[in-house]
Write a protein that holds these residues in place. Structure first.
Motif, PDB file in Angstrom:
ATOM      1  N   GLU A 153       0.862  -1.192   0.000  1.00 26.28           N
ATOM      2  CA  GLU A 153       0.000   0.000   0.000  1.00 26.28           C
ATOM      3  C   GLU A 153       0.893   1.234   0.000  1.00 26.28           C
ATOM      4  N   ASP A 154       0.659   2.153  -0.953  1.00 22.04           N
ATOM      5  CA  ASP A 154       1.520   3.330  -1.052  1.00 22.04           C
ATOM      6  C   ASP A 154       1.034   4.502  -0.191  1.00 22.04           C
ATOM      7  N   GLU A 155      -0.211   4.431   0.275  1.00 18.12           N
ATOM      8  CA  GLU A 155      -0.685   5.512   1.147  1.00 18.12           C
ATOM      9  C   GLU A 155      -0.336   5.163   2.591  1.00 18.12           C
ATOM     10  N   LYS A 156       0.640   5.923   3.127  1.00 19.42           N
ATOM     11  CA  LYS A 156       1.185   5.568   4.429  1.00 19.42           C
ATOM     12  C   LYS A 156       0.137   5.515   5.538  1.00 19.42           C
ATOM     13  N   LEU A 194      -3.253  -6.317  -0.913  1.00 17.87           N
ATOM     14  CA  LEU A 194      -2.600  -5.728  -2.084  1.00 17.87           C
ATOM     15  C   LEU A 194      -3.441  -4.605  -2.671  1.00 17.87           C
ATOM     16  N   ASP A 195      -2.921  -3.383  -2.569  1.00 20.04           N
ATOM     17  CA  ASP A 195      -3.575  -2.240  -3.204  1.00 20.04           C
ATOM     18  C   ASP A 195      -3.423  -2.383  -4.718  1.00 20.04           C
ATOM     19  N   ILE A 196      -4.388  -1.839  -5.484  1.00 13.58           N
ATOM     20  CA  ILE A 196      -4.279  -1.941  -6.942  1.00 13.58           C
ATOM     21  C   ILE A 196      -3.466  -0.786  -7.517  1.00 13.58           C
ATOM     22  N   GLY A 197      -3.802   0.435  -7.122  1.00  9.85           N
ATOM     23  CA  GLY A 197      -3.072   1.590  -7.645  1.00  9.85           C
ATOM     24  C   GLY A 197      -1.776   1.782  -6.885  1.00  9.85           C
ATOM     25  N   LEU A 198      -0.673   1.302  -7.476  1.00  9.12           N
ATOM     26  CA  LEU A 198       0.629   1.349  -6.809  1.00  9.12           C
ATOM     27  C   LEU A 198       1.681   1.930  -7.738  1.00  9.12           C
TER      28      LEU A 198
HETATM   29 CA    CA Z   1      -2.741   3.410  -3.963  1.00 10.65          CA
END
Ligand code: CA
Length: 244
Positions: A14-17, A57-61
């Motif tokens: 996940e890219d959003e901390k 697993l986030d999709i937008g990464l």
């Molecule tokens: Ca994302």
């Protein structure tokens, strides 16, 4: 191994901390060990190296899309349960439509409690045994998805990615007659464009040649292939010719 990893390691990609931190907090409280990766490539590397029991697993990464991470893992023969985080309706369509081997998905915004519940559910469905650790044995052939190894009569057999996937697909459904069209769709997937069922026959022939007398693959003439415990070495040997 510390007490907090007692339920196994969950990989959160996940890219959003703030979201990653929240998931780490809730999963840790439930007794999971948590590893966070902030982009697709790091997530893929962590999934391959760390043997997590489940992956959120986030999709937008950045670097590598979540759907691509999942596709590459499945192509490895890695069947670790994956719970997708989706932000939009079109992402849900992709997860469901692409049949990526996702175990579940959850739509943002979500409650972290719900994610924990879903993670527990996919683990229960996987039989409480980390999916990546399970092996499949038919006759004297043993396939280990986590280690990407195949042994025939105790000897290691070197297979290509496609051969491994093909054998894995059949060995997960022992006794089932699988049509060649289905193998083409499931094993080759998107790259099946331009291939015919003849492609399946050619790869099956190569697989049998590598497995030798231990090959459990039976030809069902005009239909497809099956993997059977009952096939003897002699039977497999005479069935070496493609079905078509
Ligand atoms: Ca994302």
């Amino acid at each position: 191994m510390s007490a907090e990893t007692g339920r196994g390691l969950v990989l959160v990609v996940e890219d959003e901390k703030p979201i990653a931190d929240l998931l780490r907090l809730y999963l840790t409280r439930e007794g999971f060990g948590v590893q966070v990766a902030a982009d697709g490539r790091a997530g893929l590397a962590a999934a391959r190296a760390g043997h997590p029991v489940a992956i959120v697993l986030d999709i937008g990464l950045p670097l590598l899309d979540g759907t691509e991470v999942c596709r590459l893992l499945r192509a490895d023969g890695n069947w670790t349960p994956v719970l997708f985080l989706t932000a939009r309706d079109e992402e849900i369509d992709r997860v469901v439509g692409l049949e990526l081997g996702a175990d579940d998905y959850i739509t943002k915004p979500f409650s972290p409690r719900e994610v924990v519940t879903r993670v527990k559910t996919v683990l229960r469905r996987a039989g409480g045994v980390p999916a990546a650790e399970r092996t499949y044995t038919v006759g004297s052939v043993m396939l280990d998805p986590a280690r990407r190894t195949v042994h025939a009569a105790g000897q290691p057999v070197a297979l290509t990615v496609t051969e491994f996937e093909l054998l894995g697909y059949l060995m997960r459904k022992p006794g089932w007659v699988v049509p060649r069209e289905q193998l083409l769709a499931e094993v080759w997937g998107y790259s099946s464009a331009g291939h015919t069922t003849r492609t399946v026959d050619v790869h099956i022939a190569q697989l049998r040649a590598k497995l030798g007398a231990a090959s459990p693959i039976r030809t069902v003439r005009g239909v497809g292939y099956a993997v059977d415990d009952t096939v003897t070495g002699a039977d497999a040997g005479t069935a070496d010719q493609p079905a078509g």
